[in-house]
Design a protein around this motif. Structure first.
Motif, PDB file in Angstrom:
ATOM      1  N   TYR A 101       0.836  -1.202   0.000  1.00  0.00           N
ATOM      2  CA  TYR A 101       0.000   0.000   0.000  1.00  0.00           C
ATOM      3  C   TYR A 101       0.874   1.257   0.000  1.00  0.00           C
ATOM      4  O   TYR A 101       0.647   2.187  -0.787  1.00  0.00           O
ATOM      5  CB  TYR A 101      -0.908  -0.007   1.226  1.00  0.00           C
ATOM      6  CG  TYR A 101      -1.771   1.228   1.365  1.00  0.00           C
ATOM      7  CD1 TYR A 101      -3.046   1.272   0.813  1.00  0.00           C
ATOM      8  CD2 TYR A 101      -1.313   2.354   2.050  1.00  0.00           C
ATOM      9  CE1 TYR A 101      -3.840   2.406   0.922  1.00  0.00           C
ATOM     10  CE2 TYR A 101      -2.099   3.491   2.162  1.00  0.00           C
ATOM     11  CZ  TYR A 101      -3.356   3.511   1.604  1.00  0.00           C
ATOM     12  OH  TYR A 101      -4.137   4.631   1.714  1.00  0.00           O
ATOM     13  N   ASN A 102       1.871   1.283   0.878  1.00  0.00           N
ATOM     14  CA  ASN A 102       2.750   2.446   0.967  1.00  0.00           C
ATOM     15  C   ASN A 102       3.529   2.666  -0.331  1.00  0.00           C
ATOM     16  O   ASN A 102       3.746   3.800  -0.754  1.00  0.00           O
ATOM     17  CB  ASN A 102       3.721   2.276   2.131  1.00  0.00           C
ATOM     18  CG  ASN A 102       3.032   2.374   3.483  1.00  0.00           C
ATOM     19  OD1 ASN A 102       1.972   2.988   3.608  1.00  0.00           O
ATOM     20  ND2 ASN A 102       3.603   1.745   4.494  1.00  0.00           N
ATOM     21  N   ALA A 103       3.959   1.555  -0.955  1.00  0.00           N
ATOM     22  CA  ALA A 103       4.691   1.658  -2.219  1.00  0.00           C
ATOM     23  C   ALA A 103       3.792   2.239  -3.311  1.00  0.00           C
ATOM     24  O   ALA A 103       4.212   3.093  -4.101  1.00  0.00           O
ATOM     25  CB  ALA A 103       5.218   0.295  -2.639  1.00  0.00           C
ATOM     26  N   ALA A 104       2.536   1.775  -3.356  1.00  0.00           N
ATOM     27  CA  ALA A 104       1.588   2.287  -4.344  1.00  0.00           C
ATOM     28  C   ALA A 104       1.296   3.762  -4.103  1.00  0.00           C
ATOM     29  O   ALA A 104       1.181   4.550  -5.047  1.00  0.00           O
ATOM     30  CB  ALA A 104       0.285   1.472  -4.281  1.00  0.00           C
ATOM     31  N   GLU A 105       1.210   4.133  -2.836  1.00  0.00           N
ATOM     32  CA  GLU A 105       0.972   5.539  -2.484  1.00  0.00           C
ATOM     33  C   GLU A 105       2.128   6.421  -2.936  1.00  0.00           C
ATOM     34  O   GLU A 105       1.931   7.502  -3.494  1.00  0.00           O
ATOM     35  CB  GLU A 105       0.786   5.654  -0.961  1.00  0.00           C
ATOM     36  CG  GLU A 105       0.574   7.060  -0.450  1.00  0.00           C
ATOM     37  CD  GLU A 105      -0.801   7.613  -0.756  1.00  0.00           C
ATOM     38  OE1 GLU A 105      -0.973   8.834  -0.634  1.00  0.00           O
ATOM     39  OE2 GLU A 105      -1.699   6.820  -1.134  1.00  0.00           O
TER      40      GLU A 105
ATOM     41  N   GLU B 194      -3.771   4.896 -12.724  1.00  0.00           N
ATOM     42  CA  GLU B 194      -4.976   4.088 -12.528  1.00  0.00           C
ATOM     43  C   GLU B 194      -4.620   2.687 -12.037  1.00  0.00           C
ATOM     44  O   GLU B 194      -5.276   2.140 -11.149  1.00  0.00           O
ATOM     45  CB  GLU B 194      -5.759   4.012 -13.839  1.00  0.00           C
ATOM     46  CG  GLU B 194      -7.015   3.144 -13.792  1.00  0.00           C
ATOM     47  CD  GLU B 194      -8.072   3.663 -12.829  1.00  0.00           C
ATOM     48  OE1 GLU B 194      -9.010   2.902 -12.513  1.00  0.00           O
ATOM     49  OE2 GLU B 194      -7.968   4.830 -12.388  1.00  0.00           O
ATOM     50  N   ALA B 195      -3.566   2.098 -12.624  1.00  0.00           N
ATOM     51  CA  ALA B 195      -3.117   0.782 -12.174  1.00  0.00           C
ATOM     52  C   ALA B 195      -2.652   0.839 -10.720  1.00  0.00           C
ATOM     53  O   ALA B 195      -2.922  -0.067  -9.926  1.00  0.00           O
ATOM     54  CB  ALA B 195      -1.982   0.279 -13.066  1.00  0.00           C
ATOM     55  N   GLY B 196      -1.958   1.930 -10.380  1.00  0.00           N
ATOM     56  CA  GLY B 196      -1.506   2.106  -9.007  1.00  0.00           C
ATOM     57  C   GLY B 196      -2.673   2.268  -8.046  1.00  0.00           C
ATOM     58  O   GLY B 196      -2.638   1.771  -6.920  1.00  0.00           O
ATOM     59  N   ARG B 197      -3.699   2.956  -8.501  1.00  0.00           N
ATOM     60  CA  ARG B 197      -4.890   3.139  -7.664  1.00  0.00           C
ATOM     61  C   ARG B 197      -5.533   1.795  -7.348  1.00  0.00           C
ATOM     62  O   ARG B 197      -5.936   1.522  -6.210  1.00  0.00           O
ATOM     63  CB  ARG B 197      -5.903   4.041  -8.370  1.00  0.00           C
ATOM     64  CG  ARG B 197      -7.123   4.386  -7.536  1.00  0.00           C
ATOM     65  CD  ARG B 197      -8.223   4.999  -8.378  1.00  0.00           C
ATOM     66  NE  ARG B 197      -8.766   4.032  -9.333  1.00  0.00           N
ATOM     67  CZ  ARG B 197      -9.621   3.058  -9.007  1.00  0.00           C
ATOM     68  NH1 ARG B 197     -10.021   2.926  -7.757  1.00  0.00           N
ATOM     69  NH2 ARG B 197     -10.073   2.237  -9.924  1.00  0.00           N
ATOM     70  N   LYS B 198      -5.595   0.935  -8.361  1.00  0.00           N
ATOM     71  CA  LYS B 198      -6.175  -0.395  -8.165  1.00  0.00           C
ATOM     72  C   LYS B 198      -5.300  -1.238  -7.231  1.00  0.00           C
ATOM     73  O   LYS B 198      -5.815  -1.968  -6.382  1.00  0.00           O
ATOM     74  CB  LYS B 198      -6.342  -1.096  -9.515  1.00  0.00           C
ATOM     75  CG  LYS B 198      -7.404  -0.473 -10.408  1.00  0.00           C
ATOM     76  CD  LYS B 198      -7.509  -1.208 -11.734  1.00  0.00           C
ATOM     77  CE  LYS B 198      -8.590  -0.580 -12.619  1.00  0.00           C
ATOM     78  NZ  LYS B 198      -8.686  -1.257 -13.935  1.00  0.00           N
ATOM     79  N   ALA B 199      -3.965  -1.116  -7.405  1.00  0.00           N
ATOM     80  CA  ALA B 199      -3.045  -1.867  -6.537  1.00  0.00           C
ATOM     81  C   ALA B 199      -3.180  -1.399  -5.095  1.00  0.00           C
ATOM     82  O   ALA B 199      -3.156  -2.210  -4.155  1.00  0.00           O
ATOM     83  CB  ALA B 199      -1.609  -1.685  -7.021  1.00  0.00           C
TER      84      ALA B 199
ATOM     85  N   ALA C 113      -5.838  -0.007  -3.726  1.00  0.00           N
ATOM     86  CA  ALA C 113      -7.135  -0.449  -3.217  1.00  0.00           C
ATOM     87  C   ALA C 113      -7.092  -1.927  -2.826  1.00  0.00           C
ATOM     88  O   ALA C 113      -7.660  -2.329  -1.802  1.00  0.00           O
ATOM     89  CB  ALA C 113      -8.215  -0.209  -4.266  1.00  0.00           C
ATOM     90  N   ALA C 114      -6.410  -2.731  -3.655  1.00  0.00           N
ATOM     91  CA  ALA C 114      -6.299  -4.163  -3.355  1.00  0.00           C
ATOM     92  C   ALA C 114      -5.483  -4.390  -2.090  1.00  0.00           C
ATOM     93  O   ALA C 114      -5.817  -5.241  -1.260  1.00  0.00           O
ATOM     94  CB  ALA C 114      -5.651  -4.892  -4.540  1.00  0.00           C
ATOM     95  N   ALA C 115      -4.397  -3.605  -1.928  1.00  0.00           N
ATOM     96  CA  ALA C 115      -3.568  -3.731  -0.734  1.00  0.00           C
ATOM     97  C   ALA C 115      -4.357  -3.324   0.504  1.00  0.00           C
ATOM     98  O   ALA C 115      -4.265  -3.981   1.550  1.00  0.00           O
ATOM     99  CB  ALA C 115      -2.318  -2.870  -0.870  1.00  0.00           C
ATOM    100  N   LYS C 116      -5.132  -2.262   0.389  1.00  0.00           N
ATOM    101  CA  LYS C 116      -5.950  -1.806   1.524  1.00  0.00           C
ATOM    102  C   LYS C 116      -6.952  -2.882   1.918  1.00  0.00           C
ATOM    103  O   LYS C 116      -7.140  -3.166   3.115  1.00  0.00           O
ATOM    104  CB  LYS C 116      -6.686  -0.525   1.148  1.00  0.00           C
ATOM    105  CG  LYS C 116      -7.575   0.002   2.267  1.00  0.00           C
ATOM    106  CD  LYS C 116      -8.308   1.271   1.840  1.00  0.00           C
ATOM    107  CE  LYS C 116      -9.231   1.748   2.972  1.00  0.00           C
ATOM    108  NZ  LYS C 116      -9.983   2.962   2.569  1.00  0.00           N
ATOM    109  N   LYS C 117      -7.561  -3.489   0.938  1.00  0.00           N
ATOM    110  CA  LYS C 117      -8.537  -4.556   1.196  1.00  0.00           C
ATOM    111  C   LYS C 117      -7.868  -5.733   1.907  1.00  0.00           C
ATOM    112  O   LYS C 117      -8.432  -6.310   2.841  1.00  0.00           O
ATOM    113  CB  LYS C 117      -9.157  -5.014  -0.129  1.00  0.00           C
ATOM    114  CG  LYS C 117     -10.275  -6.034   0.038  1.00  0.00           C
ATOM    115  CD  LYS C 117     -10.898  -6.363  -1.310  1.00  0.00           C
ATOM    116  CE  LYS C 117     -12.030  -7.385  -1.147  1.00  0.00           C
ATOM    117  NZ  LYS C 117     -12.629  -7.728  -2.475  1.00  0.00           N
ATOM    118  N   GLU C 118      -6.654  -6.071   1.477  1.00  0.00           N
ATOM    119  CA  GLU C 118      -5.927  -7.179   2.084  1.00  0.00           C
ATOM    120  C   GLU C 118      -5.526  -6.845   3.525  1.00  0.00           C
ATOM    121  O   GLU C 118      -5.621  -7.697   4.417  1.00  0.00           O
ATOM    122  CB  GLU C 118      -4.674  -7.500   1.257  1.00  0.00           C
ATOM    123  CG  GLU C 118      -3.836  -8.656   1.782  1.00  0.00           C
ATOM    124  CD  GLU C 118      -4.559  -9.989   1.725  1.00  0.00           C
ATOM    125  OE1 GLU C 118      -4.115 -10.919   2.426  1.00  0.00           O
ATOM    126  OE2 GLU C 118      -5.578 -10.109   1.013  1.00  0.00           O
TER     127      GLU C 118
END
Length: 359
Positions: free
Chosen positions: A73-77, A179-184, A186-191
């Motif tokens: 999540y932090n990496a995507a942010e 957009e791909a990062g946003r999805k990544a 969101a997926a990390a947050k869900k996990e």
């Protein structure tokens, strides 16, 4: 490090490891399990201890998986912030390029209007019709200059147009990455939420006495791991010299003790593990990567025996946790959800390696 300070820190680590479960490194991570002592534990309680040990290991795994997801999540942010900045920079270039193209078009239009006012004849034709030799010679020079200017103008327009097209393509590519990062993210947050929720549910099913016993097992596991690490003789090799920057980082990190862990947080009121270490070094004037995995990848590696206060200790094979070494075999870190920034032994978790920010 002065002897008095060394003694105080050593004593603090010993006391903390002995009396509080908060010193277990988040207890979200696997640590050697203590062997129950038959004389200390009634036979009837042994099976329950075995069950609680299984619970402890399950909690370790859940919180470890949450830590891995937090790093993602932090990496995507961090990537999203950079990509957004790149898009803004490209947008500025597009605006500037469009203004330049408009100016070039105005110049081209002025040249066309000048030719129209000359009866539609090109400069070469009007020159050939001149009866004045000096005017002819002067005009010839102007025609050559005009050709060069026209050629340069056309070249500038072409290059500007190409630049605008490239900027547009780059901006489009950055939007797709964003957009791909946003999805990544969101997926990390869900996990993260999934793992933490499962851990909290598991803990909520325990009775008060079971929670107290689980805390005892966690404390013993951490203490056993730290004792084994110290008994290896490693502290005899570590000199604990400290740089000016390292001292500032240690001062900042220790001042955060007692503040809650929160995944994705960089302070000032809450922190996750790499949020604490990155902000500690930022306070010392040194920017470092945001995540523990990138800290491990990008920062200078040093042998454990050569580490000094301010260095970062990276834990677990997947570099999913990081702490700041404060000296005398102790670390300060943000353990995991439900815990606070705390002081504990450096050997309470499996050490992957040590990295050093700064020069």
């Amino acid at each position: 490090m002065r002897a008095g300070k060394r003694g105080l820190i050593t004593a603090a680590v010993t006391v903390v490891c002995a009396v509080t479960v908060l010193l277990a490194p988040g207890t979200a991570f696997a640590a050697p399990a203590p062997t129950p002592t038959p004389t200390a534990t009634p036979p009837s309680a042994a099976p329950r201890d075995k069950d609680l040990e299984a619970v402890r290991k399950k909690l370790d795994k859940l919180y470890h998986d949450a830590a891995v997801a937090t790093d993602a999540y932090n990496a995507a942010e961090e990537k999203a912030e950079k990509q957004s900045a790149d898009i803004v920079a490209l947008a500025k270039k597009i605006v500037e390029g469009q203004k330049k193209l408009d100016r070039l078009k105005d110049r081209a239009g002025a040249a066309a209007r000048s030719q129209y006012r000359g009866g539609g004849l090109p400069d070469e034709a009007r020159l050939m019709l001149s009866d004045n030799p000096q005017q002819f010679l002067d005009g010839a020079g102007r025609v050559i200059q005009g050709h060069r200017a026209t050629k340069g103008l056309i070249g500038d327009m072409s290059r500007t147009q190409q630049d605008l097209e490239q900027y547009s393509k780059d901006a489009s590519a950055q939007w797709k990455k964003l957009e791909a990062g946003r999805k990544a993210k969101a997926a990390a947050k869900k996990e993260i939420e999934k793992q933490i929720s499962a851990a909290e549910k598991l803990e909520s099913q325990l009775e008060k006495k079971e929670k107290e016993r689980l805390a005892e097992l966690e404390r013993k596991a951490a203490q056993k791991a730290q004792t084994a690490w110290v008994d290896s003789g490693i502290l005899e090799e570590i000199k604990d010299d400290v740089s000016a920057q390292g001292e500032k980082a240690v001062k900042f990190a220790t001042a955060q003790m007692g503040k809650p862990y929160e995944w994705g947080a960089e302070g000032p009121n809450t922190y996750d593990c790499s949020g604490l270490t990155s902000q500690a070094w930022a306070s010392a004037g040194q920017a470092i990567p945001r995540t523990s995995q990138e800290q491990w990848k990008q920062l200078k590696h040093v042998p454990v025996k050569d580490m000094r206060p301010g260095d970062l200790i990276i834990y677990f094979d997947d570099a999913s946790h990081v702490a700041l070494y404060v000296g005398d075999g102790a670390i300060v870190h943000a353990p995991r959800p439900g815990r606070t920034v705390t002081l504990t032994g450096a050997g309470t978790m499996p050490i992957l390696g040590v990295v050093r920010p700064g020069a």
